[in-house]
Design an enzyme around this catalytic site. Structure first.
Site, PDB file in Angstrom:
ATOM      1  N   CYS A 107       4.955  -0.491  -3.723  1.00 15.61           N
ATOM      2  CA  CYS A 107       3.952  -0.140  -4.754  1.00 15.61           C
ATOM      3  C   CYS A 107       3.202  -1.382  -5.984  1.00 15.61           C
ATOM      4  O   CYS A 107       4.321  -1.542  -6.202  1.00 15.61           O
ATOM      5  CB  CYS A 107       4.958   0.966  -6.232  1.00 15.61           C
ATOM      6  SG  CYS A 107       4.329   1.484  -7.309  1.00 15.61           S
ATOM      7  N   CYS A 110       3.559   0.042  -9.969  1.00 15.78           N
ATOM      8  CA  CYS A 110       4.918  -0.267 -10.281  1.00 15.78           C
ATOM      9  C   CYS A 110       5.817   0.118  -9.523  1.00 15.78           C
ATOM     10  O   CYS A 110       6.312  -0.977  -9.137  1.00 15.78           O
ATOM     11  CB  CYS A 110       4.783   1.123 -11.612  1.00 15.78           C
ATOM     12  SG  CYS A 110       4.266   2.582 -10.604  1.00 15.78           S
TER      13      CYS A 110
END
Length: 203
Positions: A107, A110
């Site tokens: 990701c 985040c």
């Protein structure tokens, strides 16, 4: 006479575990947290939500071709039926490793991660270094995890978001014919479902 503003009894201890316990006690005493609800959350993530859920799904995919096809096509109805649907797992996509393709998940914004299937993400998954480097130099990152791939293997990097999260289906280890789904699930590691590891040859 000067007033001493230091209050040692209110200072948080240095040890992280003690700090967490102190904060928990403070929140409970102020009525901000229900101890029963807190116990339920801890129980859920300790024993009900975690990589064992994803491992069971992968093992069934290895054993049942029809189930495998359903999970690769549209896993959400099946996950709902299995009660593996919830917060941080609202929309899942399963990607399968093969002899020619190796998948890895990150990701970049985040730490979006499929909690119902894999539990809470490991610290390295959330680190800036992993998130930045795996996109630029996935083979180098994989090498650091001990994953060596043939030069002609295609490496695909999947970027999880708040809308879509990915789970890697690792290749089934050799010589596991005849094993039960429970025994197969024991071969499926958390890292293999992120793409930073292989399924275990032995347990």
């Amino acid at each position: 006479m000067p007033h001493d503003h230091s209050h040692p009894q209110t200072e948080l201890p240095a040890d992280p575990v003690l700090r967490v316990k102190a904060l928990e006690t403070l929140l409970v005493n102020k009525g901000l947290v229900d101890p029963a609800a807190l116990d339920e959350i801890i129980e859920t993530y300790a024993h009900k939500v975690g990589p064992q859920n994803g491992a069971k799904v992968v093992a069934k995919m290895w054993s049942d071709p029809g189930f495998r096809d359903a999970m690769l096509t549209d896993p959400m109805p099946v996950l709902r039926d299995m009660d593996l649907y919830g917060r941080q797992g609202e929309h899942m996509v399963f990607v399968e490793n093969t002899d020619t393709v190796h998948n890895i998940v990150v990701c970049t914004l985040c730490s979006c991660y499929p909690w119902p299937l894999l539990g809470i993400p490991p610290g390295w998954y959330k680190s800036d270094a992993y998130r930045a480097r795996v996109v630029r130099e996935p083979r180098a990152v994989l090498q650091e995890f001990g994953v060596s791939l043939p030069e002609d293997t295609v490496v695909r990097v999947w970027d999880s978001t708040a809308e879509t999260r990915y789970l890697v289906v690792p290749q089934r280890p050799a010589h596991t014919e005849g094993l039960s789904e429970e025994d197969l699930a024991a071969r499926v590691t958390r890292d293999s479902m992120i793409g930073t590891g292989f399924a275990a040859e032995t347990v």
